[in-house]
Design a protein around this motif. Structure first.
Motif, short mmCIF file in Angstrom:
data_model
loop_
_atom_site.label_atom_id
_atom_site.label_comp_id
_atom_site.label_asym_id
_atom_site.label_seq_id
_atom_site.Cartn_x
_atom_site.Cartn_y
_atom_site.Cartn_z
N LYS A 148 19.52 33.89 -58.67
CA LYS A 148 20.71 34.07 -57.85
C LYS A 148 20.72 35.52 -57.36
N ILE A 149 20.70 35.70 -56.05
CA ILE A 149 20.63 37.04 -55.46
C ILE A 149 21.89 37.29 -54.64
N THR A 150 22.60 38.35 -54.96
CA THR A 150 23.79 38.75 -54.22
C THR A 150 23.42 39.88 -53.27
N LEU A 151 23.82 39.73 -51.99
CA LEU A 151 23.50 40.72 -50.97
C LEU A 151 24.77 41.15 -50.25
N ALA A 204 10.67 42.27 -42.31
CA ALA A 204 9.53 42.41 -41.39
C ALA A 204 8.88 41.04 -41.17
N GLU A 205 7.60 40.88 -41.51
CA GLU A 205 6.91 39.61 -41.28
C GLU A 205 6.95 38.69 -42.50
N ASP A 206 7.45 39.19 -43.61
CA ASP A 206 7.47 38.39 -44.84
C ASP A 206 8.69 37.49 -44.88
N ARG A 207 8.51 36.27 -45.43
CA ARG A 207 9.60 35.30 -45.50
C ARG A 207 9.57 34.54 -46.83
N LYS A 208 10.76 34.08 -47.26
CA LYS A 208 10.87 33.24 -48.46
C LYS A 208 12.04 32.28 -48.23
N GLN A 209 11.79 30.99 -48.46
CA GLN A 209 12.84 30.00 -48.29
C GLN A 209 13.84 30.07 -49.45
N ALA A 210 15.10 29.77 -49.13
CA ALA A 210 16.16 29.82 -50.13
C ALA A 210 17.31 28.94 -49.64
N SER A 211 18.40 28.94 -50.39
CA SER A 211 19.60 28.24 -49.93
C SER A 211 20.79 29.16 -50.10
N LEU A 212 21.75 29.02 -49.21
CA LEU A 212 22.94 29.87 -49.22
C LEU A 212 23.96 29.29 -50.19
N SER A 213 24.36 30.08 -51.17
CA SER A 213 25.30 29.60 -52.18
C SER A 213 26.74 29.94 -51.83
N LYS A 214 27.00 31.21 -51.49
CA LYS A 214 28.35 31.64 -51.11
C LYS A 214 28.26 32.63 -49.97
N ILE A 215 29.31 32.68 -49.15
CA ILE A 215 29.32 33.64 -48.04
C ILE A 215 30.75 34.07 -47.75
N SER A 216 30.92 35.38 -47.54
CA SER A 216 32.20 35.94 -47.10
C SER A 216 31.90 36.92 -45.98
N ASP A 217 32.91 37.65 -45.53
CA ASP A 217 32.69 38.61 -44.44
C ASP A 217 31.86 39.81 -44.88
N THR A 218 31.82 40.08 -46.18
CA THR A 218 31.18 41.30 -46.66
C THR A 218 29.95 41.08 -47.53
N GLU A 219 29.80 39.90 -48.12
CA GLU A 219 28.62 39.65 -48.94
C GLU A 219 28.30 38.17 -49.00
N VAL A 268 28.41 11.56 -63.27
CA VAL A 268 27.90 12.92 -63.13
C VAL A 268 27.19 13.00 -61.78
N ARG A 269 27.42 14.12 -61.09
CA ARG A 269 26.90 14.28 -59.73
C ARG A 269 25.81 15.33 -59.70
N LEU A 270 24.66 14.98 -59.13
CA LEU A 270 23.55 15.91 -58.97
C LEU A 270 23.67 16.62 -57.63
N GLY A 271 22.89 17.68 -57.47
CA GLY A 271 22.85 18.38 -56.19
C GLY A 271 23.45 19.77 -56.28
N GLN A 272 23.41 20.50 -55.16
CA GLN A 272 23.91 21.87 -55.12
C GLN A 272 25.43 21.90 -55.28
N ILE A 273 25.90 22.70 -56.21
CA ILE A 273 27.35 22.76 -56.45
C ILE A 273 28.08 23.39 -55.27
N THR A 274 27.37 24.13 -54.42
CA THR A 274 28.01 24.74 -53.24
C THR A 274 28.47 23.69 -52.25
N LYS A 275 27.94 22.48 -52.36
CA LYS A 275 28.30 21.42 -51.41
C LYS A 275 29.28 20.42 -52.00
N VAL A 276 29.88 20.77 -53.15
CA VAL A 276 30.79 19.87 -53.84
C VAL A 276 32.21 20.41 -53.73
#
Length: 642
Positions: A70-73, A96-111, A259-267
């Motif tokens: 889990k990475i907070t930015l 730059a040219e480097d990339r890594k796939q991920a999924s967005l967990s939380k988002i606000s105006d500042t982080e 019990v529900r599987l999947g990303q908790i961000t979509k629940v």
């Protein structure tokens, strides 16, 4: 009225190979579309168009669950908050040219917070990064895997499903005797009772056709309750998270142990305690796992610490730290697997979207029954994912409602497995049509009933007896307000290229004010639907600035039709948006989407549109005529105050 493309094939294997090719084409189309957006614009242009957030600075990195981080930015320049990101979105983090796939967990105006699977690349911690909206490679990977599994002919049960569902083999339907212990609630009507009984007794498969307002979800919930009560292990699946949340809610109401599987961000937040991740966190071993995670975080920080004078001794120490970290990660993984297996064993039903049914925790699980709701929206390759884990299959949906979204020009993938089974099992005992609706006033129902359902739907007596709310402002529960001649013309957004109609949006908001003054609506919930996201944004901005929502006790929901699938409101206002000299109506030509829009309202449906543009299309011409003859037709000028 649902139209599907059905190519002819010599055998089921040939059809699956063709489907696999189509699915790969769709994946490649979406991949190239993503690349063209990223490579065709610089970072500033992508930020402006809402598909990129940049610059970002890493605040914290913590070991998460199932070998993920889990990475907070922090958002360093939070000037453009009008982006297209939402929690759960697949993303690509870049430097730059480097990339890594991920999924967005939380988002606000500042982080924001992202989840990264596997190891964290070194470049990720070396300075400023950004994220781009990405497409879900996992969706295509798991869909292809399911189709390849379907092509294997060693498993006779899989082969039988393939032949039967796709219409290459005729098997006489067989239904067991209903167990004497089963007591179906008395409030279900005859077609609903038939569906519930067949859910319990079918030997192989069942298709439930549930037109709007016919209680399909309640039928499924009752059937699920009895199947679980009989000791059957049940897998519930849907193509969307919102539909899955509804099934989860119904399962909870039936006092089951889901019990529900999947990303908790979509629940939905109130359903979080019933997710797999929440169950893991509540487990008795969770505190020990949390301790291991903290150890893993500390070791990773030591292993990645910058040293100005890096030497062989430090290299050896770093190597030992990584070895220790991997050992702790393996311990965490094994502990989590033990807990997951226990949770799956103790809970029933198990819920997962079509794609999340590919979760490794279910790899060796076999279910007695798989139920897929809203199956018309399931791309066929994805529908096979949960099906291949189960003995008995039940598909529920309505072929006249929202189909899956296809991006490439070839639309054959819109011919879903649900559509195929409806066609293949026509007039068979394997299909149940729910024929009584409890939602809409009959004036609202009748147009769609004739256009899509051959007038097979009847209204329950309770609908006929309830009070009306349209008077004195309107003469019917269904109203078309014609904006022809008002000058309310459409325009295209420079940023998103979506269509908007500012004049029509402004008219709709003013109409809401008039309705508030003339009708008793304070206790009624209201939905506003528009086919284009830019029009939705325009209406939301106008309502926010007018503060009219406060007059309705915040009971107004504004969104595209996709968000209203399977749901209802007392009042629906529909902004058709399109108004141009050429009579162009774009994807309004997808009449199934219009059917969903027209059937969300319980008591009052108000459609606002330009008849000059719409009536060039035969379907909309018939709708306008229907309102003139059976509902209420008004000119917008009747409501415009100078």
């Amino acid at each position: 009225m649902a139209q599907t493309i059905t190519p002819k094939f010599n055998n089921s294997k040939e059809e699956i190979l063709h489907l696999l090719d189509l699915f790969k084409q769709e994946a490649e189309y979406e991949r190239l579309n993503f690349i063209s957006k990223v490579e065709g614009q610089n970072i500033q242009e992508r930020v402006k168009s809402g598909i990129t957030i940049y610059p970002l600075e890493i605040k914290d990195i913590n070991f998460f669950i199932r070998e993920s981080w889990k990475i907070t930015l922090s958002i360093k320049n939070a000037t453009n908050t009008n982006n297209l990101f939402s929690e759960g979105s697949p993303i690509s983090i870049f430097r730059a040219e480097d990339r890594k796939q991920a999924s967005l967990s939380k988002i606000s105006d500042t982080e924001l917070t992202i989840i990264v699977d596997g190891d964290i690349p070194d470049w990720l911690e070396e300075g400023t990064v950004g994220i781009d909206l990405f497409y879900s490679e996992k969706t295509y990977r798991e869909g292809e895997r399911a189709l390849n599994k379907l092509l294997e002919e060693e498993d006779k049960s899989i082969l039988t499903k393939r032949e039967l569902f796709l219409g290459y083999k005729q098997i006489e339907p067989y239904f067991e005797k209903l167990p004497s212990s089963i007591m179906i609630a008395s409030n279900f009507n005859p077609s609903q009772r038939t569906a519930i009984e067949k859910m319990i007794t079918t030997e192989d498969c069942l298709v439930i056709q549930g037109p709007p307002g016919t209680g399909k979800t309640s039928v499924l919930a009752e059937g699920i309750k009895h199947l679980v009560g009989l000791g059957k292990k049940v897998l519930l699946s849907t193509p969307t998270n919102s539909a899955l949340d509804l099934l989860l809610m119904k399962s909870i109401e039936k006092n089951l142990q889901p019990v529900r599987l999947g990303q908790i961000t979509k629940v939905s937040e109130d359903l979080l305690p019933f997710t797999l991740d929440s169950k893991i966190e509540a487990h008795s071993l969770s505190k020990q796992i949390q301790k291991y995670r903290r150890e893993a975080d500390n070791i990773r920080k030591k292993a990645t610490k910058f040293h100005r004078n890096f030497n062989s001794k430090l290299a050896s120490e770093r190597k030992e730290l990584w070895r220790e970290l991997n050992g702790i990660r393996e311990t965490i993984k094994n502990s989590e697997r033990h807990i997951e297996k226990e949770i799956i064993r103790l809970h029933n039903p198990i819920l997962a979207t079509n794609v999340s049914a590919s979760n490794s925790i279910l790899h060796k699980e076999k279910f007695d029954v798989c139920i897929i709701d809203e199956a018309i929206q399931s791309l066929e390759p994805l529908a096979w994912i949960p099906i291949l884990k189960s003995k008995k299959i039940i598909l529920a949906g309505d072929e006249n409602q929202l189909p899956p979204t296809i991006l490439s020009e070839n639309k054959e993938l819109m011919n879903t497995l649900f559509s195929k089974m409806v066609a293949n099992f026509k007039d068979s005992e394997r299909i149940v049509f729910l024929n009584t609706q409890y939602r809409m006033e009959e004036e609202i129902l009748n147009f769609s009933n004739k256009e899509f359902y051959e007038n097979k739907i009847q209204s329950d007596q309770s609908v006929k007896e309830r009070s009306k709310i349209f008077q004195p402002m309107f003469e019917s529960s269904i109203v078309f307000i014609d904006t022809a001649g008002t000058g309310y013309e459409e325009s295209k957004s420079n940023e998103s290229e979506s269509i908007q109609n500012e004049g029509e949006a402004d008219f709709l908001v003013n109409l809401l004010q008039l309705m508030r003054e003339q009708l008793e609506l304070i206790t009624h919930d209201i939905g506003i639907i528009a086919p284009y996201r830019e029009q939705i944004k325009k209406i939301k901005d106008l309502i926010l600035s007018s503060k009219i929502e406060n007059l309705y006790n915040d009971k107004i929901e504004i969104n595209t039709v996709d968000s209203f699938q399977g749901r209802e409101k007392d009042i629906i206002l529909l902004s058709m948006t399109r108004s141009n000299e050429d009579g162009e109506i774009g994807f309004l030509k997808d009449y199934r989407r219009m059917n969903v829009s027209l059937t969300r309202a319980r008591k009052l449906l108000v459609v606002i549109g330009d008849s000059t543009t719409l009536q060039n299309d035969a379907f909309y011409s018939r709708f306008i005529t229907y309102c003139q003859e059976n509902g209420d037709y008004k000119s917008a000028y009747e409501f415009i105050i100078d």
